[in-house]
Design an enzyme around this catalytic site. Structure first.
Site, PDB file in Angstrom:
ATOM      1  N   ASP A 326     -10.018  -0.751 -15.354  1.00  0.00           N
ATOM      2  CA  ASP A 326      -8.874  -0.464 -16.334  1.00  0.00           C
ATOM      3  C   ASP A 326      -9.254  -0.854 -17.787  1.00  0.00           C
ATOM      4  O   ASP A 326     -10.178  -1.512 -17.760  1.00  0.00           O
ATOM      5  CB  ASP A 326      -7.591  -1.233 -15.911  1.00  0.00           C
ATOM      6  CG  ASP A 326      -6.395  -1.077 -16.722  1.00  0.00           C
ATOM      7  OD1 ASP A 326      -6.051   0.163 -16.906  1.00  0.00           O
ATOM      8  OD2 ASP A 326      -6.023  -2.121 -17.203  1.00  0.00           O
ATOM      9  N   ASP A 523      -1.783  -1.652 -12.443  1.00  0.00           N
ATOM     10  CA  ASP A 523      -3.074  -1.590 -11.664  1.00  0.00           C
ATOM     11  C   ASP A 523      -3.043  -1.885 -10.216  1.00  0.00           C
ATOM     12  O   ASP A 523      -3.913  -1.808  -9.257  1.00  0.00           O
ATOM     13  CB  ASP A 523      -3.801  -2.566 -12.190  1.00  0.00           C
ATOM     14  CG  ASP A 523      -4.267  -2.233 -13.689  1.00  0.00           C
ATOM     15  OD1 ASP A 523      -4.463  -0.924 -13.893  1.00  0.00           O
ATOM     16  OD2 ASP A 523      -4.575  -2.921 -14.415  1.00  0.00           O
TER      17      ASP A 523
END
Length: 623
Positions: A326, A523
């Site tokens: 990410d 996430d």
């Protein structure tokens, strides 16, 4: 864990009692067997149960069956002609096996609880307008078409369309995008975002069960169910070792007597040797040292700020070939910083000074970055008539002169001829007395060790690095070039990330593993779905840390390479123990097959090898 430890302690005490009874009493063999069966069953009743379950379900060749055959063989030897009983040895073997399981259970930790209750992105209540009044009601009771009121600082409970008001929304929990999203009447909003400034009235367009926040929680739960769990090292070994040992023991007990021509006379002798063979073949060194090796690897990693939640993830980490990152909070700091100051009609320090004063009272992340860049707030300047223009910026009187700080929309509204910037980031324009004075570039800064982390992973043989981000494509491309990842994907929602991760998992090489590294609530679904999820623990959300399999406590991406190195070293030491233990076992087993193995050889092959393997396993604690 406490129950297992208590059982082992009770079984050990009962074994000591049985040994005392054997030493001072003169019981027949069958009565002595009953005495030893008590600690044996206390220690290993569940092992016997799992072995039987494996037999009934067609999965007979597991480590539990191997332990049962070896220990039952040891119990039976005492009834063979001319053989001494090995009741105590049988109980010892079962105890050693349970101690090995205890190490493994402690290393893996308890099963993680469902993470949905940690995901606070979905409020349980909503402020809804009904009959001219605003009432707080359960979010699931709000119907499509009703109007909800969202105050500054509150999280949006349901998806909808703004019918009144303007504000900025913090959507980092949903998209990972660090820049707040300016909204006004007519714009769609999704549940889970935080209202930063103005009061909003939102017409609900989706029921609670269909909201974005609910879908994210479902994604996490579904991903956790779909994620495969690596088979334990010792289980894989036992699947091969057990049938070989059992087959050889059966052949040893039957073939020589059949070939001798005097089966009735020779069979008891060779059956005794076969049972000795099974006792010697018991892999105590492996069931103790292999879990301890993984436990040591986990301990060594934790000393370096890397928390690995189970032994199976060490195995997975060692096979990594694809790492997906990410962006926000993982490769970047997740905090805005002033990256450049481009003055037009004044010097840069003065431009930053005025912008920081105008943004003195704003809670916006951009305003915070400007104040951090010019912390000298108490410099005698007077700041008056501060006015926030929703979706545009802030204007104020600084020492009697009007200063406006905002985006291009503010400049257009003022009729000011502003200048674009070649740098990627958020451009904050400044006017002084109605005249354009320059702009300031604010961006999410890349972490100092992000580039070196990617380079180190390549050195370790990682074949593919990918970056996911909810930010705009230009921002994603800029960060990807700075850190050196192989590819990037921008403007992604949580569902997009899960879908793309599924594609990457589908095309990764057979036998390799994929890791996802992230830090936010958004996430959590991909952390749960990846072969191994790695969370940035110091700044990461509770949901991300709970969903992950590995947690980096200091938020340094360079620790990923260290985690891979620790995992590979741990596997090397585990394999050393396996080859050493098996090598010694095979040598003694061959001698036992010919009746040449002494008791001391058997003791060394069992206890001696175990001690040496455990000492070798302890090397994993040193990193």
């Amino acid at each position: 864990m406490k129950k297992k430890l208590t059982r082992i302690a009770v079984a050990a005490m009962l074994l000591a009692v049985a040994a005392i009874v054997e030493h001072f009493g003169e019981l027949p063999v069958w009565q002595l067997l009953l005495v030893y069966l008590v600690p044996y069953l206390v220690a290993g009743y569940d092992v016997i149960g799992e072995a039987l379950e494996g037999l009934f379900h067609g999965k007979m060749f597991n480590e539990c069956l191997l332990m049962c055959i070896a220990t039952l063989g040891a119990l039976a030897i005492g009834f063979m002609p001319g053989m001494e009983n090995e009741f105590a040895e049988a109980v010892f073997v079962m105890l050693f096996f349970k101690v090995g399981e205890l190490f493994e259970a402690y290393a893996e930790g308890r099963s993680r609880r469902a993470i949905s209750h940690l995901m606070d992105i979905r409020p349980d209540t909503a402020c809804v307008e009904r009959d001219g009044l605003v009432a707080v009601v359960p979010a699931e009771s709000v119907a499509v078409g009703e109007t909800i009121v969202v105050k500054p600082g509150e999280r949006i409970p349901l998806d909808g369309e703004i019918i009144e008001g303007a504000s900025s929304l913090d959507t980092v929990a949903l998209t990972g995008e660090s820049l707040p999203w300016d909204v006004s009447a007519g714009d769609d909003v999704v549940s889970g975002g935080v209202n930063i400034s103005g009061l909003l009235k939102v017409k609900v367009t989706k029921m609670f069960g269909d909201s974005t926040a609910t879908k994210i929680i479902e994604l996490v739960e579904n991903a956790s169910e779909k994620k495969s769990r690596s088979e334990t090292f010792i289980a894989r070994f036992a699947r091969v070792y057990t049938p070989i040992v059992v087959f050889v023991a059966v052949v040893l007990s039957l073939l020589p007597p059949l070939l001798s021509g005097n089966f009735a006379m020779e069979f008891p002798v060779w059956l005794g040797r076969a049972l000795t063979f099974l006792v010697v073949s018991c892999p105590c060194a492996l069931v103790i040292s292999v879990p301890l090796t993984f436990f040591g690897g986990i301990g060594g990693a934790s000393r370096n700020g890397i928390l690995i939640k189970g032994a199976s993830y060490i195995d997975t980490l060692s096979k990594l070939e694809t790492v997906v990152f990410d962006k926000t909070g993982t490769l970047t700091k997740g905090q805005f910083e002033v990256e450049a100051v481009h003055p037009d009609k004044c010097d840069g320090k003065h431009l930053l000074h005025l912008a920081a004063h105008v943004e003195r009272y704003s809670t916006h992340p951009i305003a915070r970055s400007l104040r951090n860049a010019y912390p000298g707030e108490n410099d005698g300047c007077s700041v008056e008539a501060v006015e926030e223009v929703a979706g545009q910026g802030v204007r104020a009187q600084v020492n009697g002169c009007e200063v406006c700080v905002g985006n291009a929309a503010m400049m257009e509204a003022m009729g000011v001829d502003w200048k674009p910037c070649h740098k990627v980031g958020t451009i904050v324009h400044v006017t002084i007395g109605g005249t354009y004075a320059g702009h300031i570039v604010v961006a999410d800064a890349v972490k100092a060790d992000a580039r070196s982390a990617i380079d180190e992973l390549r050195r370790l043989g990682i074949k593919k690095t990918v970056m996911f981000t909810g930010d705009h494509d230009a921002v994603g491309r800029d960060v990807a070039e700075k850190v050196g990842v192989d590819e990037y994907h921008a403007e992604m929602m949580p569902a997009d990330k899960v879908a793309m991760l599924e594609n990457l998992i589908a095309v990764k090489p057979e036998g390799s593993a994929l890791a996802f590294v992230g830090d936010g609530i958004n996430d959590a679904p991909v952390l749960a779905r990846a072969d191994v999820g790695i969370a940035m623990g110091a700044l990461g959300s509770d949901a991300a840390i709970e969903a992950a399999d590995v947690v980096l406590m200091d938020d340094k991406p360079s620790k990923i390479a260290l985690a891979v190195e620790i995992a590979r070293r741990t596997l090397r030491i585990a394999r050393q123990n396996v080859w050493f233990a098996v090598g010694v076992k095979v040598a003694v087993l061959v001698l036992a097959g010919f009746g040449l193995a002494t008791m001391w050889m058997a003791v060394f092959a069992d206890v001696g090898v175990m001690v040496l393997a455990v000492l070798n396993a302890l090397r994993t604690l040193r990193v």
